[in-house]
Design a protein around this motif. Structure first.
Motif, short mmCIF file in Angstrom:
data_model
loop_
_atom_site.label_atom_id
_atom_site.label_comp_id
_atom_site.label_asym_id
_atom_site.label_seq_id
_atom_site.Cartn_x
_atom_site.Cartn_y
_atom_site.Cartn_z
N THR A 1 0.75 -1.28 -0.04
CA THR A 1 -0.08 -0.06 0.14
C THR A 1 0.87 1.14 -0.07
O THR A 1 1.74 1.44 0.86
CB THR A 1 -0.91 0.01 1.23
OG1 THR A 1 -1.76 -0.98 1.02
CG2 THR A 1 -1.88 1.22 1.36
N PRO A 2 0.66 2.19 -0.93
CA PRO A 2 1.56 3.17 -0.85
C PRO A 2 0.92 4.34 0.07
O PRO A 2 -0.17 4.49 0.15
CB PRO A 2 1.31 3.86 -2.41
CG PRO A 2 -0.28 3.32 -2.71
CD PRO A 2 -0.15 2.11 -2.11
N SER A 3 1.84 5.21 0.36
CA SER A 3 1.28 6.58 1.22
C SER A 3 1.17 7.61 0.39
O SER A 3 0.59 8.53 0.73
CB SER A 3 1.88 6.59 2.45
OG SER A 3 3.58 6.79 2.08
N LEU A 4 1.92 7.78 -0.61
CA LEU A 4 2.05 9.02 -1.47
C LEU A 4 1.81 8.60 -2.92
O LEU A 4 2.32 7.36 -3.21
CB LEU A 4 3.23 9.71 -1.54
CG LEU A 4 3.55 10.44 0.02
CD1 LEU A 4 5.17 11.15 -0.23
CD2 LEU A 4 2.78 11.51 0.00
N GLU A 5 1.19 9.35 -3.68
CA GLU A 5 1.01 9.02 -5.17
C GLU A 5 1.31 10.54 -5.84
O GLU A 5 1.03 11.33 -5.29
CB GLU A 5 -0.10 8.43 -5.71
CG GLU A 5 -1.41 9.23 -5.39
CD GLU A 5 -2.71 8.60 -6.14
OE1 GLU A 5 -2.62 7.40 -6.81
OE2 GLU A 5 -3.80 8.94 -5.57
#
Length: 152
Positions: free
Chosen positions: A69-73
């Motif tokens: 799961t990414p925290s930034l995009e």
């Protein structure tokens, strides 16, 4: 905003493991409405994960999703005629959806004989913080860090 936002569709938990996350993954795995086939593939992978790791397969999968799961995009924004990649924080639901999508796409691109074995190996890799889905997440984080100047 021109239109109303659609109301969130709440999934029922899956029949065997009683987990909403499992049902989400099965829905993303399904092609052309063949849900029973998607369930068969996924439960086969779950059995293999249990056999290989000797752990609860739902916990292994939750860990894999959490790791991917990414925290930034980054999102493209047009400001004054030029397009900037603006880093944004990812809401938890979107983060989970992205992680599932990346894990399934990387297991489809994986070399191997059967979809069950590819799914099994990708989930085990992701739970150990390796594999293509994790690489994708790190790539997105690098892009966000590189464009930190455009963050508002």
């Amino acid at each position: 905003m021109r239109r109303r936002t659609p109301k969130k569709h709440i999934l029922s938990p899956d029949p065997i493991y009683d987990s909403r996350l499992v049902h989400m993954i099965v829905n993303r795995l399904m092609k052309k409405g063949k849900k029973s086939l998607a369930f068969r593939l996924f439960y086969g992978a779950m059995a293999d994960i249990h056999q290989i790791t000797q752990q609860d397969p739902v916990q292994v999968i939750e860990l894999a999703i959490r790791n991917a799961t990414p925290s930034l995009e980054v999102k493209s924004r047009r400001i004054g005629g030029s397009t900037y990649q603006v880093p944004l924080e990812v809401p938890p639901e979107r983060g989970t959806a992205l992680a599932i999508r990346w894990i399934l796409s990387s297991c489809r691109n994986r070399s191997g004989r059967t979809m069950v074995s590819k799914l099994t190996n990708e989930f085990i890799d992701a739970s150990k913080n390796s594999g293509n889905a994790i690489r994708k997440k790190e790539e997105v984080h690098r892009m966000a860090k590189a464009n930190k100047a455009f963050a508002r």
